[in-house]
Design an enzyme around this catalytic site. Sequence first.
Site, mmCIF file in Angstrom:
data_model
loop_
_atom_site.group_PDB
_atom_site.id
_atom_site.type_symbol
_atom_site.label_atom_id
_atom_site.label_comp_id
_atom_site.label_asym_id
_atom_site.label_seq_id
_atom_site.Cartn_x
_atom_site.Cartn_y
_atom_site.Cartn_z
ATOM 1 N N ASP A 84 36.716 76.496 17.358
ATOM 2 C CA ASP A 84 37.456 75.982 18.571
ATOM 3 C C ASP A 84 37.327 76.610 19.799
ATOM 4 O O ASP A 84 37.355 77.453 19.862
ATOM 5 C CB ASP A 84 39.124 76.076 18.066
ATOM 6 C CG ASP A 84 39.956 75.135 18.738
ATOM 7 O OD1 ASP A 84 39.235 74.021 19.337
ATOM 8 O OD2 ASP A 84 40.994 75.520 18.996
ATOM 9 N N ASP A 106 32.444 74.653 24.317
ATOM 10 C CA ASP A 106 33.211 74.017 25.175
ATOM 11 C C ASP A 106 32.649 74.337 26.701
ATOM 12 O O ASP A 106 33.017 75.714 27.036
ATOM 13 C CB ASP A 106 34.759 74.441 25.286
ATOM 14 C CG ASP A 106 35.696 73.904 26.297
ATOM 15 O OD1 ASP A 106 35.196 73.405 27.113
ATOM 16 O OD2 ASP A 106 36.913 74.333 26.128
ATOM 17 N N HIS A 178 47.397 71.737 25.648
ATOM 18 C CA HIS A 178 47.622 72.434 24.525
ATOM 19 C C HIS A 178 49.005 73.267 24.812
ATOM 20 O O HIS A 178 49.428 73.472 26.116
ATOM 21 C CB HIS A 178 46.485 73.795 24.848
ATOM 22 C CG HIS A 178 45.207 73.489 24.428
ATOM 23 N ND1 HIS A 178 44.196 73.909 25.110
ATOM 24 C CD2 HIS A 178 44.671 72.871 23.237
ATOM 25 C CE1 HIS A 178 42.860 73.448 24.629
ATOM 26 N NE2 HIS A 178 43.127 72.750 23.271
ATOM 27 N N GLY A 179 49.663 73.440 23.777
ATOM 28 C CA GLY A 179 50.950 73.906 24.083
ATOM 29 C C GLY A 179 51.923 72.882 24.347
ATOM 30 O O GLY A 179 51.664 71.445 23.875
ATOM 31 N N HIS A 206 42.512 66.970 21.569
ATOM 32 C CA HIS A 206 43.217 68.233 21.579
ATOM 33 C C HIS A 206 44.709 68.148 22.012
ATOM 34 O O HIS A 206 45.059 67.098 22.472
ATOM 35 C CB HIS A 206 42.394 69.185 22.671
ATOM 36 C CG HIS A 206 41.068 69.485 22.096
ATOM 37 N ND1 HIS A 206 40.701 70.951 21.564
ATOM 38 C CD2 HIS A 206 39.851 68.753 21.947
ATOM 39 C CE1 HIS A 206 39.715 71.056 21.279
ATOM 40 N NE2 HIS A 206 38.916 69.771 21.487
ATOM 41 N N VAL A 229 45.752 70.113 15.773
ATOM 42 C CA VAL A 229 47.081 70.758 15.781
ATOM 43 C C VAL A 229 47.222 72.214 15.817
ATOM 44 O O VAL A 229 46.638 72.685 14.761
ATOM 45 C CB VAL A 229 47.925 70.146 14.828
ATOM 46 C CG1 VAL A 229 49.440 70.567 14.724
ATOM 47 C CG2 VAL A 229 47.884 68.329 14.957
ATOM 48 N N ASN A 230 47.992 72.977 16.339
ATOM 49 C CA ASN A 230 48.065 74.379 16.461
ATOM 50 C C ASN A 230 49.430 74.711 16.844
ATOM 51 O O ASN A 230 49.989 75.584 15.955
ATOM 52 C CB ASN A 230 47.119 75.112 17.689
ATOM 53 C CG ASN A 230 47.062 76.478 17.385
ATOM 54 O OD1 ASN A 230 47.683 77.227 16.388
ATOM 55 N ND2 ASN A 230 46.496 77.286 18.406
HETATM 56 P P1 13P Z 1 48.200 72.259 20.149
HETATM 57 O O1 13P Z 1 48.171 73.632 20.166
HETATM 58 O O2 13P Z 1 48.395 71.722 21.394
HETATM 59 O O3 13P Z 1 48.547 71.698 18.993
HETATM 60 O O4 13P Z 1 46.656 71.971 20.591
HETATM 61 C C1 13P Z 1 45.633 72.340 19.508
HETATM 62 C C2 13P Z 1 44.054 72.169 20.038
HETATM 63 O O5 13P Z 1 43.780 71.437 20.783
HETATM 64 C C3 13P Z 1 43.261 73.127 19.658
HETATM 65 O O6 13P Z 1 41.958 73.053 19.973
#
Ligand code: 13P
Length: 287
Positions: A84, A106, A178-179, A206, A229-230
Amino acid sequence: MLVNAKEMLKKALKEKYAVAQININNLEWAKIVLETVEELKSPIILGVTSGASKWMGGWNTVTGMINGLIKDLKITVPVALHVDHGTTIDVCKAAIDAGFTSVMYDGSHDLVEKNVIDTKIVVEYAKLHNVSVEAEVGSVGGTEDGITGGVNYASLEECKLIALTGIDFLAASLGSVHGDYVGEPKLGFDEMVEYSLATKLPLVLHGGSGIPDKMIIKAIKSGQAKINVNTEVQKAFSSGVRTYIEENKDKVGTGYDPRKVIGTYSIVNMKKVIATKITLFGSINKA
Ligand code: 13P
Protein backbone atom coordinates in the site's frame (compact mmCIF):
# COMPACT_ATOMS: atom_id res chain seq x y z
CA MET A 1 -3.70 -19.16 -2.48
CA LEU A 2 -1.51 -16.08 -3.04
CA VAL A 3 -2.33 -14.57 -6.44
CA ASN A 4 -1.93 -11.17 -8.03
CA ALA A 5 -4.95 -8.88 -8.00
CA LYS A 6 -5.39 -8.54 -11.76
CA GLU A 7 -8.03 -11.18 -12.47
CA MET A 8 -9.96 -10.66 -9.24
CA LEU A 9 -10.38 -6.95 -10.02
CA LYS A 10 -11.23 -7.46 -13.70
CA LYS A 11 -14.01 -9.81 -12.58
CA ALA A 12 -15.16 -7.36 -9.90
CA LEU A 13 -15.36 -4.50 -12.41
CA LYS A 14 -17.30 -6.64 -14.86
CA GLU A 15 -19.74 -7.98 -12.27
CA LYS A 16 -20.04 -4.63 -10.43
CA TYR A 17 -18.80 -5.43 -6.96
CA ALA A 18 -15.60 -4.43 -5.17
CA VAL A 19 -12.82 -6.43 -3.54
CA ALA A 20 -11.75 -5.09 -0.16
CA GLN A 21 -8.18 -4.19 0.60
CA ILE A 22 -7.87 -4.58 4.35
CA ASN A 23 -4.60 -3.24 5.75
CA ILE A 24 -2.80 -5.51 8.21
CA ASN A 25 -0.52 -4.69 11.13
CA ASN A 26 0.37 -8.00 12.73
CA LEU A 27 -0.26 -11.71 12.77
CA GLU A 28 -3.60 -11.53 14.58
CA TRP A 29 -4.81 -8.93 12.08
CA ALA A 30 -3.90 -11.05 9.08
CA LYS A 31 -5.37 -14.16 10.69
CA ILE A 32 -8.78 -12.66 11.41
CA VAL A 33 -9.00 -11.17 7.91
CA LEU A 34 -8.17 -14.53 6.31
CA GLU A 35 -10.56 -16.48 8.54
CA THR A 36 -13.39 -14.05 7.81
CA VAL A 37 -12.98 -14.08 4.02
CA GLU A 38 -12.68 -17.87 4.00
CA GLU A 39 -16.03 -18.10 5.80
CA LEU A 40 -17.59 -15.62 3.38
CA LYS A 41 -15.92 -17.14 0.31
CA SER A 42 -14.66 -13.74 -0.75
CA PRO A 43 -11.44 -12.78 -2.53
CA ILE A 44 -9.26 -10.36 -0.51
CA ILE A 45 -6.34 -8.00 -0.88
CA LEU A 46 -4.11 -7.66 2.17
CA GLY A 47 -2.61 -4.16 2.20
CA VAL A 48 0.78 -3.55 3.82
CA THR A 49 2.33 -0.08 4.10
CA SER A 50 6.10 0.31 4.40
CA GLY A 51 5.57 1.30 8.03
CA ALA A 52 3.49 -1.80 8.77
CA SER A 53 6.06 -3.97 6.99
CA LYS A 54 8.85 -2.52 9.18
CA TRP A 55 6.71 -3.07 12.27
CA MET A 56 6.29 -6.75 11.40
CA GLY A 57 9.98 -7.23 10.60
CA GLY A 58 10.16 -6.57 6.86
CA TRP A 59 8.72 -7.71 3.52
CA ASN A 60 10.14 -11.24 3.83
CA THR A 61 8.63 -11.72 7.28
CA VAL A 62 5.23 -10.61 6.02
CA THR A 63 5.35 -12.94 3.01
CA GLY A 64 6.44 -15.87 5.17
CA MET A 65 3.71 -15.17 7.69
CA ILE A 66 0.94 -14.90 5.08
CA ASN A 67 2.05 -17.98 3.18
CA GLY A 68 2.16 -19.87 6.48
CA LEU A 69 -1.32 -18.71 7.48
CA ILE A 70 -2.77 -19.66 4.10
CA LYS A 71 -1.33 -23.14 4.48
CA ASP A 72 -2.11 -23.73 8.16
CA LEU A 73 -5.61 -22.24 8.05
CA LYS A 74 -6.33 -24.01 4.75
CA ILE A 75 -7.38 -20.81 3.05
CA THR A 76 -8.84 -21.54 -0.39
CA VAL A 77 -10.05 -18.07 -1.48
CA PRO A 78 -7.80 -15.89 -3.69
CA VAL A 79 -5.52 -13.67 -1.57
CA ALA A 80 -3.35 -10.89 -3.00
CA LEU A 81 -0.52 -9.54 -0.87
CA HIS A 82 -0.23 -5.90 -1.82
CA VAL A 83 2.10 -3.00 -1.01
CA ASP A 84 0.00 0.00 0.00
CA HIS A 85 1.46 3.39 -1.06
CA GLY A 86 4.93 2.26 -2.10
CA THR A 87 6.50 5.70 -2.44
CA THR A 88 9.74 4.63 -4.11
CA ILE A 89 10.61 2.22 -6.90
CA ASP A 90 13.00 0.42 -4.53
CA VAL A 91 10.25 -0.23 -1.98
CA CYS A 92 8.13 -1.89 -4.67
CA LYS A 93 11.06 -3.95 -5.97
CA ALA A 94 12.01 -5.13 -2.47
CA ALA A 95 8.46 -6.30 -1.78
CA ILE A 96 8.27 -8.07 -5.15
CA ASP A 97 11.60 -9.79 -4.45
CA ALA A 98 10.21 -10.96 -1.10
CA GLY A 99 7.16 -12.53 -2.76
CA PHE A 100 4.46 -9.84 -2.72
CA THR A 101 1.99 -10.46 -5.53
CA SER A 102 0.77 -6.90 -6.00
CA VAL A 103 2.18 -3.40 -5.49
CA MET A 104 0.95 0.16 -5.46
CA TYR A 105 3.53 2.59 -6.75
CA ASP A 106 2.42 5.94 -5.38
CA GLY A 107 4.14 8.66 -7.39
CA SER A 108 1.39 11.17 -6.67
CA HIS A 109 3.90 13.35 -4.81
CA ASP A 110 5.63 14.08 -8.17
CA LEU A 111 4.50 15.84 -11.32
CA VAL A 112 2.54 13.48 -13.54
CA GLU A 113 5.36 13.27 -16.12
CA LYS A 114 7.75 11.82 -13.51
CA ASN A 115 4.99 9.70 -11.98
CA VAL A 116 4.43 8.11 -15.43
CA ILE A 117 8.15 7.39 -15.95
CA ASP A 118 8.59 5.83 -12.49
CA THR A 119 5.33 3.87 -12.63
CA LYS A 120 6.48 2.39 -15.92
CA ILE A 121 9.72 1.17 -14.34
CA VAL A 122 7.71 -0.55 -11.59
CA VAL A 123 5.31 -2.06 -14.16
CA GLU A 124 8.19 -3.52 -16.18
CA TYR A 125 9.73 -5.11 -13.08
CA ALA A 126 6.37 -6.34 -11.81
CA LYS A 127 5.43 -7.98 -15.13
CA LEU A 128 8.60 -10.08 -14.97
CA HIS A 129 7.31 -11.50 -11.68
CA ASN A 130 3.60 -11.79 -12.56
CA VAL A 131 2.81 -9.05 -10.03
CA SER A 132 -0.07 -6.59 -10.46
CA VAL A 133 0.44 -2.82 -10.22
CA GLU A 134 -1.71 0.03 -8.95
CA ALA A 135 -0.80 3.67 -9.58
CA GLU A 136 -2.13 6.90 -8.11
CA VAL A 137 -2.95 10.22 -9.74
CA GLY A 138 -4.37 13.20 -7.94
CA SER A 139 -3.91 12.76 -4.21
CA VAL A 140 -5.80 11.20 -1.32
CA GLY A 141 -6.30 13.58 1.60
CA GLY A 142 -5.60 12.91 5.28
CA THR A 143 -2.85 10.86 6.90
CA GLU A 144 -1.93 7.19 6.75
CA ASP A 145 1.13 5.75 8.43
CA GLY A 146 2.87 9.10 8.54
CA ILE A 147 2.11 9.94 4.90
CA THR A 148 -0.02 13.08 4.71
CA GLY A 149 -1.67 14.53 1.62
CA GLY A 150 -4.14 17.22 0.68
CA VAL A 151 -7.21 16.31 -1.39
CA ASN A 152 -6.28 16.84 -5.03
CA TYR A 153 -8.75 15.63 -7.68
CA ALA A 154 -7.24 13.60 -10.52
CA SER A 155 -7.80 14.86 -14.08
CA LEU A 156 -8.87 12.82 -17.10
CA GLU A 157 -5.59 13.71 -18.81
CA GLU A 158 -3.54 12.30 -15.91
CA CYS A 159 -5.60 9.11 -15.89
CA LYS A 160 -5.12 8.57 -19.62
CA LEU A 161 -1.36 9.15 -19.34
CA ILE A 162 -0.83 6.80 -16.40
CA ALA A 163 -3.04 4.11 -17.97
CA LEU A 164 -0.57 3.91 -20.87
CA THR A 165 2.12 2.57 -18.51
CA GLY A 166 0.40 -0.82 -18.42
CA ILE A 167 -0.88 -0.66 -14.84
CA ASP A 168 -3.63 -3.08 -13.82
CA PHE A 169 -5.78 -0.77 -11.65
CA LEU A 170 -5.89 2.92 -10.92
CA ALA A 171 -6.30 5.02 -7.81
CA ALA A 172 -7.70 8.19 -9.35
CA SER A 173 -8.20 10.37 -6.30
CA LEU A 174 -11.59 12.02 -6.35
CA GLY A 175 -12.13 13.51 -2.93
CA SER A 176 -11.46 10.58 -0.61
CA VAL A 177 -9.44 10.91 2.58
CA HIS A 178 -7.39 8.54 4.76
CA GLY A 179 -8.66 8.53 8.33
CA ASP A 180 -11.70 10.50 9.50
CA TYR A 181 -13.82 12.61 7.14
CA VAL A 182 -14.86 16.07 8.24
CA GLY A 183 -18.53 16.15 7.27
CA GLU A 184 -19.82 14.15 4.28
CA PRO A 185 -17.19 12.94 1.80
CA LYS A 186 -17.25 14.94 -1.44
CA LEU A 187 -16.61 12.25 -4.00
CA GLY A 188 -16.47 12.90 -7.76
CA PHE A 189 -18.93 10.24 -8.99
CA ASP A 190 -19.26 11.69 -12.52
CA GLU A 191 -15.49 11.65 -12.90
CA MET A 192 -15.37 8.04 -11.69
CA VAL A 193 -17.67 7.00 -14.53
CA GLU A 194 -15.75 9.10 -17.04
CA TYR A 195 -12.28 7.85 -15.99
CA SER A 196 -13.41 4.25 -15.73
CA LEU A 197 -14.78 4.32 -19.28
CA ALA A 198 -11.75 6.19 -20.64
CA THR A 199 -9.12 3.90 -19.11
CA LYS A 200 -11.12 0.64 -18.96
CA LEU A 201 -9.26 -0.03 -15.70
CA PRO A 202 -10.71 -1.11 -12.36
CA LEU A 203 -10.64 1.99 -10.13
CA VAL A 204 -9.41 1.99 -6.54
CA LEU A 205 -11.11 3.93 -3.77
CA HIS A 206 -8.70 4.83 -0.98
CA GLY A 207 -10.01 6.12 2.32
CA GLY A 208 -12.85 3.57 2.46
CA SER A 209 -13.47 4.12 6.19
CA GLY A 210 -16.31 6.44 7.13
CA ILE A 211 -17.93 6.67 3.69
CA PRO A 212 -21.73 6.24 3.97
CA ASP A 213 -23.04 2.95 2.55
CA LYS A 214 -25.10 4.70 -0.14
CA MET A 215 -21.97 6.41 -1.47
CA ILE A 216 -20.02 3.15 -1.46
CA ILE A 217 -22.72 1.49 -3.56
CA LYS A 218 -22.77 4.44 -5.97
CA ALA A 219 -18.95 4.38 -6.19
CA ILE A 220 -18.99 0.66 -7.09
CA LYS A 221 -21.60 1.33 -9.78
CA SER A 222 -19.33 4.12 -11.04
CA GLY A 223 -16.30 1.87 -11.60
CA GLN A 224 -14.60 1.36 -8.22
CA ALA A 225 -13.56 -2.30 -8.02
CA LYS A 226 -11.15 -2.14 -5.06
CA ILE A 227 -11.93 -0.32 -1.83
CA ASN A 228 -9.27 0.19 0.82
CA VAL A 229 -10.19 0.03 4.49
CA ASN A 230 -7.81 0.61 7.35
CA THR A 231 -8.99 3.15 9.95
CA GLU A 232 -12.29 1.44 10.83
CA VAL A 233 -10.52 -1.86 11.55
CA GLN A 234 -7.86 -0.07 13.61
CA LYS A 235 -10.58 1.62 15.65
CA ALA A 236 -12.36 -1.70 16.15
CA PHE A 237 -9.09 -3.11 17.49
CA SER A 238 -8.30 -0.26 19.88
CA SER A 239 -11.84 0.08 21.21
CA GLY A 240 -11.76 -3.64 22.06
CA VAL A 241 -8.53 -3.23 24.03
CA ARG A 242 -10.01 -0.15 25.75
CA THR A 243 -13.11 -2.07 26.87
CA TYR A 244 -11.00 -4.96 28.13
CA ILE A 245 -8.75 -2.70 30.21
CA GLU A 246 -11.59 -0.50 31.44
CA GLU A 247 -13.37 -3.62 32.69
CA ASN A 248 -10.13 -4.51 34.56
CA LYS A 249 -10.15 -7.93 32.90
CA ASP A 250 -6.35 -7.86 32.73
CA LYS A 251 -6.24 -7.90 36.56
CA VAL A 252 -8.28 -11.07 36.99
CA GLY A 253 -6.43 -14.39 36.95
CA THR A 254 -4.30 -14.67 33.81
CA GLY A 255 -6.23 -11.85 32.11
CA TYR A 256 -2.88 -10.23 31.32
CA ASP A 257 -2.28 -12.94 28.66
CA PRO A 258 -2.03 -11.01 25.37
CA ARG A 259 -4.23 -13.61 23.68
CA LYS A 260 -6.97 -12.67 26.14
CA VAL A 261 -6.27 -8.93 25.95
CA ILE A 262 -6.63 -8.96 22.17
CA GLY A 263 -8.81 -12.00 21.74
CA THR A 264 -11.72 -11.13 24.03
CA TYR A 265 -13.12 -8.04 22.28
CA SER A 266 -10.70 -6.67 19.65
CA ILE A 267 -10.69 -9.68 17.36
CA VAL A 268 -14.48 -9.96 17.59
CA ASN A 269 -14.90 -6.23 16.81
CA MET A 270 -12.51 -6.44 13.87
CA LYS A 271 -14.27 -9.45 12.42
CA LYS A 272 -17.57 -7.58 12.55
CA VAL A 273 -16.15 -4.61 10.62
CA ILE A 274 -14.44 -6.81 8.02
CA ALA A 275 -17.57 -8.93 7.44
CA THR A 276 -19.76 -5.82 7.18
CA LYS A 277 -17.47 -4.26 4.55
CA ILE A 278 -17.20 -7.45 2.50
CA THR A 279 -21.00 -7.76 2.55
CA LEU A 280 -21.48 -4.11 1.54
CA PHE A 281 -18.91 -4.39 -1.26
CA GLY A 282 -20.75 -7.41 -2.68
CA SER A 283 -17.78 -9.81 -2.87
CA ILE A 284 -19.36 -12.62 -0.80
CA ASN A 285 -19.24 -15.92 -2.73
CA LYS A 286 -17.12 -14.34 -5.49
CA ALA A 287 -13.99 -16.36 -4.65
P1 13P B 1 -8.84 4.44 5.60
O1 13P B 1 -7.80 4.31 6.66
O2 13P B 1 -9.45 5.79 5.59
O3 13P B 1 -9.83 3.34 5.63
O4 13P B 1 -8.06 4.32 4.20
C1 13P B 1 -7.37 3.15 3.90
C2 13P B 1 -6.57 3.30 2.66
O5 13P B 1 -6.93 4.01 1.75
C3 13P B 1 -5.35 2.52 2.52
O6 13P B 1 -4.58 2.92 1.44
